[in-house]
Design an enzyme around this catalytic site. Structure first.
Site, PDB file in Angstrom:
ATOM      1  N   ASN A 294      -8.490  10.670 -19.405  1.00 16.50           N
ATOM      2  CA  ASN A 294      -8.456  12.127 -19.450  1.00 16.50           C
ATOM      3  C   ASN A 294      -9.694  12.707 -18.789  1.00 16.50           C
ATOM      4  O   ASN A 294     -10.736  12.052 -18.759  1.00 16.50           O
ATOM      5  CB  ASN A 294      -8.469  12.605 -20.904  1.00 16.50           C
ATOM      6  CG  ASN A 294      -7.106  12.540 -21.536  1.00 16.50           C
ATOM      7  OD1 ASN A 294      -6.122  12.207 -20.887  1.00 16.50           O
ATOM      8  ND2 ASN A 294      -7.045  12.863 -22.802  1.00 16.50           N
TER       9      ASN A 294
ATOM     10  N   ALA B 178     -13.295  14.417 -28.829  1.00 16.89           N
ATOM     11  CA  ALA B 178     -12.954  13.528 -27.717  1.00 16.89           C
ATOM     12  C   ALA B 178     -11.600  13.903 -27.132  1.00 16.89           C
ATOM     13  O   ALA B 178     -10.706  14.365 -27.837  1.00 16.89           O
ATOM     14  CB  ALA B 178     -12.917  12.084 -28.212  1.00 16.89           C
TER      15      ALA B 178
ATOM     16  N   PRO C 255      -2.836   5.489 -31.156  1.00 18.93           N
ATOM     17  CA  PRO C 255      -2.953   6.062 -32.499  1.00 18.93           C
ATOM     18  C   PRO C 255      -3.625   7.429 -32.405  1.00 18.93           C
ATOM     19  O   PRO C 255      -4.459   7.651 -31.521  1.00 18.93           O
ATOM     20  CB  PRO C 255      -3.856   5.071 -33.241  1.00 18.93           C
ATOM     21  CG  PRO C 255      -4.574   4.324 -32.173  1.00 18.93           C
ATOM     22  CD  PRO C 255      -3.683   4.297 -30.972  1.00 18.93           C
TER      23      PRO C 255
ATOM     24  N   PHE D 218      -9.912  19.575 -32.023  1.00 20.89           N
ATOM     25  CA  PHE D 218      -9.824  20.500 -30.896  1.00 20.89           C
ATOM     26  C   PHE D 218      -8.372  20.555 -30.430  1.00 20.89           C
ATOM     27  O   PHE D 218      -7.611  19.608 -30.672  1.00 20.89           O
ATOM     28  CB  PHE D 218     -10.711  20.017 -29.741  1.00 20.89           C
ATOM     29  CG  PHE D 218     -12.137  20.454 -29.869  1.00 20.89           C
ATOM     30  CD1 PHE D 218     -12.634  21.493 -29.108  1.00 20.89           C
ATOM     31  CD2 PHE D 218     -12.984  19.823 -30.759  1.00 20.89           C
ATOM     32  CE1 PHE D 218     -13.949  21.908 -29.229  1.00 20.89           C
ATOM     33  CE2 PHE D 218     -14.304  20.228 -30.896  1.00 20.89           C
ATOM     34  CZ  PHE D 218     -14.784  21.276 -30.119  1.00 20.89           C
TER      35      PHE D 218
ATOM     36  N   LYS E   6      -0.736  22.193 -34.119  1.00 20.56           N
ATOM     37  CA  LYS E   6      -1.512  20.941 -34.130  1.00 20.56           C
ATOM     38  C   LYS E   6      -2.276  20.797 -35.436  1.00 20.56           C
ATOM     39  O   LYS E   6      -2.380  19.712 -36.004  1.00 20.56           O
ATOM     40  CB  LYS E   6      -2.511  20.937 -32.967  1.00 20.56           C
ATOM     41  CG  LYS E   6      -2.104  20.010 -31.854  1.00 20.56           C
ATOM     42  CD  LYS E   6      -3.014  20.069 -30.650  1.00 20.56           C
ATOM     43  CE  LYS E   6      -2.177  19.799 -29.410  1.00 20.56           C
ATOM     44  NZ  LYS E   6      -2.914  19.920 -28.176  1.00 20.56           N
TER      45      LYS E   6
HETATM   46  N1  CTP Z   1      -6.701  13.360 -30.802  1.00 17.22           N
HETATM   47  C1  CTP Z   1      -6.933  12.166 -31.455  1.00 17.22           C
HETATM   48  N2  CTP Z   1      -6.232  11.056 -31.096  1.00 17.22           N
HETATM   49  C2  CTP Z   1      -5.298  11.113 -30.127  1.00 17.22           C
HETATM   50  C3  CTP Z   1      -5.061  12.331 -29.457  1.00 17.22           C
HETATM   51  C4  CTP Z   1      -5.781  13.436 -29.808  1.00 17.22           C
HETATM   52  O1  CTP Z   1      -7.788  12.111 -32.339  1.00 17.22           O
HETATM   53  N3  CTP Z   1      -4.651  10.018 -29.804  1.00 17.22           N
HETATM   54  C5  CTP Z   1      -7.458  14.543 -31.247  1.00 17.22           C
HETATM   55  C6  CTP Z   1      -8.411  15.108 -30.226  1.00 17.22           C
HETATM   56  O2  CTP Z   1      -9.700  14.532 -30.361  1.00 17.22           O
HETATM   57  C7  CTP Z   1      -8.425  16.579 -30.612  1.00 17.22           C
HETATM   58  C8  CTP Z   1      -7.019  16.815 -31.137  1.00 17.22           C
HETATM   59  O3  CTP Z   1      -6.530  15.552 -31.521  1.00 17.22           O
HETATM   60  O4  CTP Z   1      -9.328  16.839 -31.664  1.00 17.22           O
HETATM   61  C9  CTP Z   1      -6.053  17.447 -30.179  1.00 17.22           C
HETATM   62  O5  CTP Z   1      -6.082  16.799 -28.949  1.00 17.22           O
HETATM   63  P1  CTP Z   1      -5.152  17.316 -27.756  1.00 17.22           P
HETATM   64  O6  CTP Z   1      -5.338  16.408 -26.583  1.00 17.22           O
HETATM   65  O7  CTP Z   1      -5.332  18.784 -27.561  1.00 17.22           O
HETATM   66  O8  CTP Z   1      -3.714  17.146 -28.414  1.00 17.22           O
HETATM   67  P2  CTP Z   1      -2.672  16.005 -28.435  1.00 17.22           P
HETATM   68  O9  CTP Z   1      -2.454  15.569 -29.831  1.00 17.22           O
HETATM   69  O10 CTP Z   1      -3.051  14.936 -27.462  1.00 17.22           O
HETATM   70  O11 CTP Z   1      -1.370  16.769 -28.004  1.00 17.22           O
HETATM   71  P3  CTP Z   1      -0.832  17.202 -26.541  1.00 17.22           P
HETATM   72  O12 CTP Z   1      -1.468  16.258 -25.563  1.00 17.22           O
HETATM   73  O13 CTP Z   1       0.635  17.052 -26.675  1.00 17.22           O
HETATM   74  O14 CTP Z   1      -1.254  18.633 -26.362  1.00 17.22           O
END
Ligand code: CTP
Length: 390
Positions: free
Chosen positions: A201, A266, A296, A314, A328
């Site tokens: 990312n 992150a 996960p 976030f 979320k």
């Molecule tokens: N996050 C996490 N583990 C993952 C994915 C996301 O802990 N595998 C956490 C990020 O650190 C952040 C939050 O979840 O605090 C939201 O991350 P974001 O990338 O905005 O959301 P996603 O759950 O990945 O959803 P999408 O990509 O569908 O928007």
């Protein structure tokens, strides 16, 4: 914390540049004031370069007074640290002198005052100095040090200014987060395809680092779990480097044991290749298909722990920011989600804006530097953390 750093005229003044630099890295906003004598030992230019603000050295500087008058500067300070504090400065402070900018600021400021004395060992031991120090202590001025050891003049004894890191650490323990342990994740994760390629990312890690640094400056013990980033570790923070989402999950879970707060800043890769090739894949077909499996969710996993910290996540969105962010928060079981509009230029930028979303309330934090934003968000979180059962 807004720190007014007063620098007295002793040989230890050369350490003031490092002190200002480290304090800035730890999230302090630092403004420096030099006495006349200090200018003989350290340059205003060096200090200005590390804390990015003009240095003051005179009560009579009309341009500086027009920008921020000395009374305003005295009110601005949340803490005044004088390092090094020479015998002469200690004497003038004990007697309430206001015969230069620094002593005037001390009299005009309601902020707590800390002195780091540095002087020749005989001057330190002299009854005049000791009596002046007793007067200052009786007014709740904190005196840190001096250390005992070799002196610039060739003497050995008490009078060395305490170590720069110890000085900074001594400013933090009384912060509002003292006694709390925070875990912050930051940066991207990289999911390897083969020994030379990965999927990942976009994330500089700056927002997570700003939160870690601001929380530490407010007195929290901070563990920063970060993916591959090029940022320097803020002082006083324990950093764990990881690469992939599964490594980040393991590190976060072990760091979260007994922690009060988890901030998931992150940008975790949502998917990883189903297998990692041992050898570099060779280019052949026109179309390459990668099979990806879901990673996960670290935030949701932490939020589901039986003995869980207060959880802040976030939400990076390019559209329908609030709607997606609210969903979320509920789906992941977080206490607060900080919604981040990534259709604006935020990646690798030093500024950002956020909307904090909690169960019953929402709060906008307008675009500002990430370190200011981190500070404001933490201030806003503090009563909510205190009121939670986490
Ligand atoms: N996050 C996490 N583990 C993952 C994915 C996301 O802990 N595998 C956490 C990020 O650190 C952040 C939050 O979840 O605090 C939201 O991350 P974001 O990338 O905005 O959301 P996603 O759950 O990945 O959803 P999408 O990509 O569908 O928007």
């Amino acid at each position: 914390m807004r720190l007014l750093l007063g620098i007295g005229g002793g040989i230890a003044a050369y350490k003031a540049v490092e002190l200002a630099r480290r304090a800035t890295q730890r999230g302090f906003e630092v403004r420096c004031v030099l006495t006349d004598a200090a200018r003989q030992f350290v340059s205003a230019t060096s200090l200005q370069a590390v804390c990015r603000y003009p240095v003051r050295d005179s009560l009579w500087d009309q341009a500086a007074e027009a920008a921020m008058g000395h009374i305003e500067l005295a009110r601005w300070a949340e803490h005044v640290l004088i390092a090094p504090a020479t015998a002469n400065l200690v004497a003038r402070l004990a007697h309430g002198f206001a015969n230069d900018l620094l002593t005037t600021l001390v009299l005009a400021s309601p902020a707590p005052l800390t002195l780091a004395p540095a002087m020749n060992q005989a001057m330190w031991r002299h009854p005049a100095t000791q009596q002046n120090l007793a007067v200052l202590r009786s007014r709740n001025v904190r005196i840190i040090g001096p250390d005992v050891g070799d002196q610039a003049c060739g003497d050995v004894g008490p009078g060395r200014m305490v170590d720069v890191d110890d000085l900074i650490a001594s400013l933090s323990p009384n912060g509002p987060l003292t006694g709390q342990r925070w875990v912050v994740s930051a940066g991207p994760t990289f999911e390897d395809i083969d020994p030379v390629r990965f999927v990942g990312n976009r994330s500089s890690g700056k927002m997570g680092f700003a939160i870690a640094s601001a929380a530490a400056a407010m007195g929290a013990g901070v563990t920063l779990v970060c993916g591959p980033v090029t940022l320097q570790t803020p002082n006083g923070i324990s950093r764990i480097d990881v690469r992939s989402a599964t490594q980040m999950l393991d590190a976060v879970l072990s760091a979260c044991k007994g922690a009060h707060v988890y901030v998931g800043a992150a940008a975790v890769a949502d998917y990883r290749p189903s297998s990692v090739a041992d050898q570099k894949l060779k280019k052949s077909a026109d179309v390459l298909e990668l099979r990806l499996i879901k990673n996960p969710d670290i935030l949701a996993t932490v939020a589901a722990l039986p003995d869980r910290p207060f959880v802040v996540g976030f939400a990076a969105e390019t559209r329908e920011l609030l709607e997606y962010a609210r969903r979320k928060r509920e789906a992941k079981g977080a206490d607060v989600i900080l919604a981040n509009d990534v259709s604006e230029p935020v990646f690798d930028h030093d500024e950002s804006a956020l909307v904090a979303i909690a169960a019953q309330e929402e709060q906008l934090f307008p675009r500002q530097s990430k370190i200011d934003l981190a500070r404001s968000v933490i201030q806003w979180l503090m009563p909510r953390i205190a009121g939670s059962s986490a």
